[in-house]
Design a protein around this motif. Sequence first.
Motif, PDB file in Angstrom:
ATOM      1  N   THR A   8       5.738  27.692 -18.188  1.00 54.76           N
ATOM      2  CA  THR A   8       4.573  27.129 -18.874  1.00 54.76           C
ATOM      3  C   THR A   8       3.368  28.065 -18.862  1.00 54.76           C
ATOM      4  O   THR A   8       2.686  28.219 -19.891  1.00 54.76           O
ATOM      5  CB  THR A   8       4.181  25.784 -18.234  1.00 54.76           C
ATOM      6  OG1 THR A   8       5.348  24.963 -18.170  1.00 54.76           O
ATOM      7  CG2 THR A   8       3.129  25.070 -19.081  1.00 54.76           C
ATOM      8  N   ASP A   9       3.096  28.681 -17.710  1.00 56.20           N
ATOM      9  CA  ASP A   9       1.891  29.527 -17.659  1.00 56.20           C
ATOM     10  C   ASP A   9       2.058  30.749 -18.562  1.00 56.20           C
ATOM     11  O   ASP A   9       1.120  31.176 -19.234  1.00 56.20           O
ATOM     12  CB  ASP A   9       1.558  29.937 -16.213  1.00 56.20           C
ATOM     13  CG  ASP A   9       2.713  30.693 -15.563  1.00 56.20           C
ATOM     14  OD1 ASP A   9       3.886  30.462 -15.965  1.00 56.20           O
ATOM     15  OD2 ASP A   9       2.453  31.528 -14.673  1.00 56.20           O
ATOM     16  N   ASN A  10       3.263  31.299 -18.604  1.00 55.26           N
ATOM     17  CA  ASN A  10       3.527  32.419 -19.522  1.00 55.26           C
ATOM     18  C   ASN A  10       3.381  31.974 -20.974  1.00 55.26           C
ATOM     19  O   ASN A  10       2.803  32.674 -21.805  1.00 55.26           O
ATOM     20  CB  ASN A  10       4.950  32.958 -19.308  1.00 55.26           C
ATOM     21  CG  ASN A  10       5.031  33.851 -18.076  1.00 55.26           C
ATOM     22  OD1 ASN A  10       4.006  34.355 -17.599  1.00 55.26           O
ATOM     23  ND2 ASN A  10       6.237  34.026 -17.565  1.00 55.26           N
ATOM     24  N   GLU A  42       1.631  29.591 -22.141  1.00 50.75           N
ATOM     25  CA  GLU A  42       0.212  29.407 -22.460  1.00 50.75           C
ATOM     26  C   GLU A  42      -0.472  30.740 -22.730  1.00 50.75           C
ATOM     27  O   GLU A  42      -1.337  30.847 -23.600  1.00 50.75           O
ATOM     28  CB  GLU A  42      -0.497  28.668 -21.314  1.00 50.75           C
ATOM     29  CG  GLU A  42      -0.314  27.164 -21.443  1.00 50.75           C
ATOM     30  CD  GLU A  42      -0.686  26.410 -20.169  1.00 50.75           C
ATOM     31  OE1 GLU A  42      -1.259  27.042 -19.243  1.00 50.75           O
ATOM     32  OE2 GLU A  42      -0.380  25.202 -20.096  1.00 50.75           O
ATOM     33  N   PHE A  43      -0.049  31.763 -21.983  1.00 50.09           N
ATOM     34  CA  PHE A  43      -0.650  33.085 -22.195  1.00 50.09           C
ATOM     35  C   PHE A  43      -0.266  33.645 -23.573  1.00 50.09           C
ATOM     36  O   PHE A  43      -1.094  34.232 -24.274  1.00 50.09           O
ATOM     37  CB  PHE A  43      -0.215  34.046 -21.078  1.00 50.09           C
ATOM     38  CG  PHE A  43      -0.982  35.339 -21.119  1.00 50.09           C
ATOM     39  CD1 PHE A  43      -2.273  35.418 -20.625  1.00 50.09           C
ATOM     40  CD2 PHE A  43      -0.415  36.480 -21.702  1.00 50.09           C
ATOM     41  CE1 PHE A  43      -2.994  36.610 -20.693  1.00 50.09           C
ATOM     42  CE2 PHE A  43      -1.127  37.662 -21.778  1.00 50.09           C
ATOM     43  CZ  PHE A  43      -2.420  37.734 -21.262  1.00 50.09           C
TER      44      PHE A  43
END
Lengths: 331, 331
Positions: free
Chosen positions: B256-258, B260-261
């Motif tokens: 998820t964090d990737n 979002e990036f």
Amino acid sequence: MANETDISALLALTAMDMEAVNEMILARAASQVKLVPDISRYLIEAGGKRLRPMLTLGAAQLFGASGHHQINYAAAVEFMHTATLLHDDVVDESEKRRGKPAARMVWGNQASVLVGDYLLGQAFMMMVEAGDLEALGVLSQAAATIAEGEVFQLVRAGDLETSEADYFAIIEAKTAALFAAATEVGALAAAAPPSGRAAVRTYGRELGIAFQLTDDLLDFGGIGGSSGSLGKNVGDDLRDGKLTLPMVYALGHTATDNREFLVKSLGNREIGEAELARVIEILRSSDGLAYTLAKARKHSDQARAALEDIADSPSRSALNEVVDYNLRRAS
Amino acid sequence: MANETDISALLALTAMDMEAVNEMILARAASQVKLVPDISRYLIEAGGKRLRPMLTLGAAQLFGASGHHQINYAAAVEFMHTATLLHDDVVDESEKRRGKPAARMVWGNQASVLVGDYLLGQAFMMMVEAGDLEALGVLSQAAATIAEGEVFQLVRAGDLETSEADYFAIIEAKTAALFAAATEVGALAAAAPPSGRAAVRTYGRELGIAFQLTDDLLDFGGIGGSSGSLGKNVGDDLRDGKLTLPMVYALGHTATDNREFLVKSLGNREIGEAELARVIEILRSSDGLAYTLAKARKHSDQARAALEDIADSPSRSALNEVVDYNLRRAS
């Protein structure tokens, strides 16, 4: 502005064929990419007289066309015209087209460029389906000529050295070439004899020149000039820095202070109503407007003369009526 | 990046014909309006491998073409390609093309749109002169398909719902359609049998898909990914908000964090080098780059397979060499 009934004879004569043309136009503007028909229909359905395809059909009828080729040709001519409008509005940064926001204001320049390209491709596909290489040659030549004329106009924008000859070279290419091609392919669809084909091509070219002269006159409010209030789009060419004939003529036939005022106004996108009225008054008093109207009359006469050796018929009357309709717009 | 000798067999085989093509290109880019040849030559002469016209000539040789039609077709294909580049650079607001300022940065968007239109008209004129309606049909269909693909790409720009199927629909239309048309008209110039015509069309389409996959991989620095310093044009698609396959795949296969990036970076015209390096690292670690390369390999295999039933010859080897050359660009 004249109303539709002014070309009532051509409208009546081509009504049935135009139904087939309109059907083909809608079918060919279709695409799985919804934006394509959205933009195409926005332009195609939004009024516009569809004069060019009607001229194709009228020319075809003049020589007794019986097949279906003229339907493809007329639809192709309208697509070419629509593609040109889409690209022109991007090039001119126009905000309005036929009283509505230009497509580029609604969907952007990018989509306008690409949908124009799509319609041009579709126009050629419809031509290929009709299967006449001569007609394809006429329309592909017109496509190149129109673009060349637009480039020449762009190069000359704001150029005070623009001559009357330059002006006529530009409008012959950007406007008259498609009128000439529209009528010529109509004749080809009817297997007209070479003399007939040449006659309607000349008719189309001369009408096209007269049409653009009238448009350029209307851009300054018509021959009436500054009298009364100015329409919304009056002065667009001036703001775009386009040197049309009223301006070209006036620059060479007016006093120094007037000339300086014209030069200062050319390309001024922020020009006020009072200044625009003064520009028009200079164009009027220097005979720039009258000279342009005289040229429109001359080319209208030449359009009519081109059809003189063709036997009289309802189609010929209808084509001549278009010449009169156009001239009436100016006055 | 590979050097020219990687397609040395095709270069050698088509050298003589390409001289005729280049002559025709220069002659047809001529115009009394000087801006037209100025812009045309700027693009046409400025490097570029002229791969597409060489493919037309190669396909024609594969079937023993003897006449001159393939010269017209090859020149028309190059003009269509050049017109597309001119319009694409306007649509993408590109500042560079092949390491030089894009034509629109030198002459403006307006001239780029109009000269593109001119070249398209000239392309059709060259096709008409060759006089084969089938070939005209192939190229006019390609013109419409390319534009449709570009519109679809525009619609999908920045759209995170873009699927792998959408991506392939876009590249088949915007890139592979012209490769397929280029080889197909080559076969038509040689009066190839229907099976041969279909075979080289498939070859062209599959090569075109592999070519675009490779280009899209190179836009992130190639399969090597973030290792080493990034080339000048790396990240252009990302900045334009284009969801190419490495990105489409990675969005569905990363934490998820990737994700979002990636979403934050997409369409960011001001993205810094460190952020771009992190994007590439995510594309690499999520197998987005490897997946794209695998797809390029698959379509390369399909391109080679399309030619399998055609007797071996220097032309066939040359065409297969192009497939290998393209894949080598990616790695």
